[in-house]
Design an enzyme around this catalytic site. Structure first.
Site, short mmCIF file in Angstrom:
data_model
loop_
_atom_site.label_atom_id
_atom_site.label_comp_id
_atom_site.label_asym_id
_atom_site.label_seq_id
_atom_site.Cartn_x
_atom_site.Cartn_y
_atom_site.Cartn_z
N ASN A 181 0.88 -1.18 0.00
CA ASN A 181 0.00 0.00 0.00
C ASN A 181 0.91 1.22 0.00
OD1 ASN A 181 -1.75 2.07 0.52
ND2 ASN A 181 -2.26 1.43 2.62
N LYS A 233 0.23 4.27 -0.41
CA LYS A 233 -0.37 5.52 0.11
C LYS A 233 -0.06 6.67 -0.86
CE LYS A 233 0.00 3.51 4.63
NZ LYS A 233 -0.28 3.66 6.03
N HIS A 289 -9.75 1.45 4.62
CA HIS A 289 -8.51 1.73 5.35
C HIS A 289 -8.78 2.75 6.47
CE1 HIS A 289 -4.43 2.87 6.34
NE2 HIS A 289 -4.03 1.78 5.71
N GLU A 328 -7.18 5.18 7.50
CA GLU A 328 -6.90 6.57 7.12
C GLU A 328 -8.09 7.16 6.37
OE1 GLU A 328 -3.16 5.81 5.19
OE2 GLU A 328 -2.24 5.41 7.13
N GLU A 371 -6.14 -4.81 10.27
CA GLU A 371 -5.12 -3.79 10.51
C GLU A 371 -5.45 -3.04 11.80
OE1 GLU A 371 -2.84 -2.53 6.71
OE2 GLU A 371 -4.48 -1.16 7.03
N GLY A 381 1.96 2.17 10.97
CA GLY A 381 3.02 3.19 10.94
C GLY A 381 3.67 3.47 12.29
N SER A 404 2.77 -2.11 10.36
CA SER A 404 4.19 -2.15 10.74
C SER A 404 4.91 -3.45 10.40
CB SER A 404 4.35 -1.86 12.24
OG SER A 404 4.00 -0.52 12.51
P1 PGA Z 1 2.44 0.32 7.64
O1 PGA Z 1 1.01 0.61 6.97
O2 PGA Z 1 2.96 -0.96 7.11
O3 PGA Z 1 3.28 1.51 7.23
O4 PGA Z 1 2.22 0.27 9.13
C1 PGA Z 1 0.11 -0.42 6.73
C2 PGA Z 1 -1.12 0.14 6.05
O5 PGA Z 1 -1.46 1.30 6.28
O6 PGA Z 1 -1.78 -0.56 5.27
#
Ligand code: PGA
Length: 251
Positions: free
Chosen positions: A11, A13, A99, A101, A168, A174, A212
């Site tokens: 992903n 982003k 997601h 976000e 998740e 993150g 992460s």
């Molecule tokens: P990350 O993000 O691996 O940077 O923690 C995962 C995601 O947002 O799908």
């Protein structure tokens, strides 16, 4: 019963431009030469790059995906938005939906439910994200939150084999923090049982972990056979980091 086929999904982003094709090419070359294990790679990139990247890749084990879509099918007066069928036309085979976000900026279970329908109707596989916040985890609500998000967004008549369930935990995205083996096993068994209980499907559900994931902690995840693959954010923006995750998974 567990799925032998594993998925490594990136992903990106809000990252990348045309020069990022080199990242795609390196991962693609690695995967072409890598004969260990049965696995597929999907890299979900910004809409601006889907068509450009997709044209360079022809493979049964490497796909380009998108990161979100509007719930309205087809065209409409939705300034700045893109529908699932438009993504399909430029070559997206997968789309991330739900997601955290995007939930933060307004996506509700109901909106996510409509988005999933529009993606499935457009024949795009859905990577459906859900997971608890830190406060919810602390107040021991993880299972009820997960259940509520899954049942609130996936209707009984949706084609489950085209939906990848991506657990998740919001507190893990993150942050460098992840659940431990015991928590993961319990949560994955819970998710798989809920899917089996609530939806009619002959195939085994595909349940991914995201949050992460990196080349160091992947060996901890690889010990858990219930995990069918990974949704990888930050570490997927670097070919080396992404490749090291796959290599270390099979070590
Ligand atoms: P990350 O993000 O691996 O940077 O923690 C995962 C995601 O947002 O799908």
């Amino acid at each position: 019963m567990t799925n032998k086929l594993k998925y490594f999904i990136g992903n990106w982003k809000m990252f990348g431009d045309n020069s990022s094709l080199k990242v795609i090419k390196q991962i693609y070359k690695f995967r072409t030469d890598f004969k260990t294990g049965k696995n597929k790679i999907v890299i979900c990139v910004p809409n601006t790059l889907i068509s450009f990247f997709e044209k360079k890749i022809k493979s049964k084990f490497f796909y380009i995906g998108a990161q979100n879509c509007h719930q309205n099918p087809g065209y409409g007066a939705f300034t700045g938005s893109v529908s699932a069928s438009m993504l399909k036309k430029v070559g997206a085979k997968y789309v991330i939906l739900g997601h955290s976000e995007n939930r933060k900026s307004g996506d509700t279970n109901k909106i996510i439910q409509e988005k999933i329908k529009s993606a499935l109707d457009a024949k795009i596989n859905v990577i459906f994200c859900f997971g608890e916040t830190l406060n919810e985890k602390r107040s021991k609500k993880t299972f009820s939150v997960i259940r509520n998000q899954i049942l609130g967004s996936v209707k009984k008549n949706y084609t489950i084999k085209n939906i990848f369930f991506a657990y998740e935990p919001v507190w893990s995205i993150g942050t460098g923090k992840t659940p431990n083996v015991d928590e993961l096993k319990k949560t994955f068994n819970y998710i798989k049982n809920e899917i089996k209980k609530n939806f009619k499907t002959r195939s085994l559900p595909i349940v991914l972990y995201g949050g992460s994931v990196n080349h160091n902690n992947i060996s901890m995840f690889s010990s858990i056979s219930e995990i069918d693959g990974f949704l990888i954010g930050g570490a997927s923006q670097s070919a080396k980091k992404f490749i090291d995750i796959i290599k270390n998974y099979y070590k």
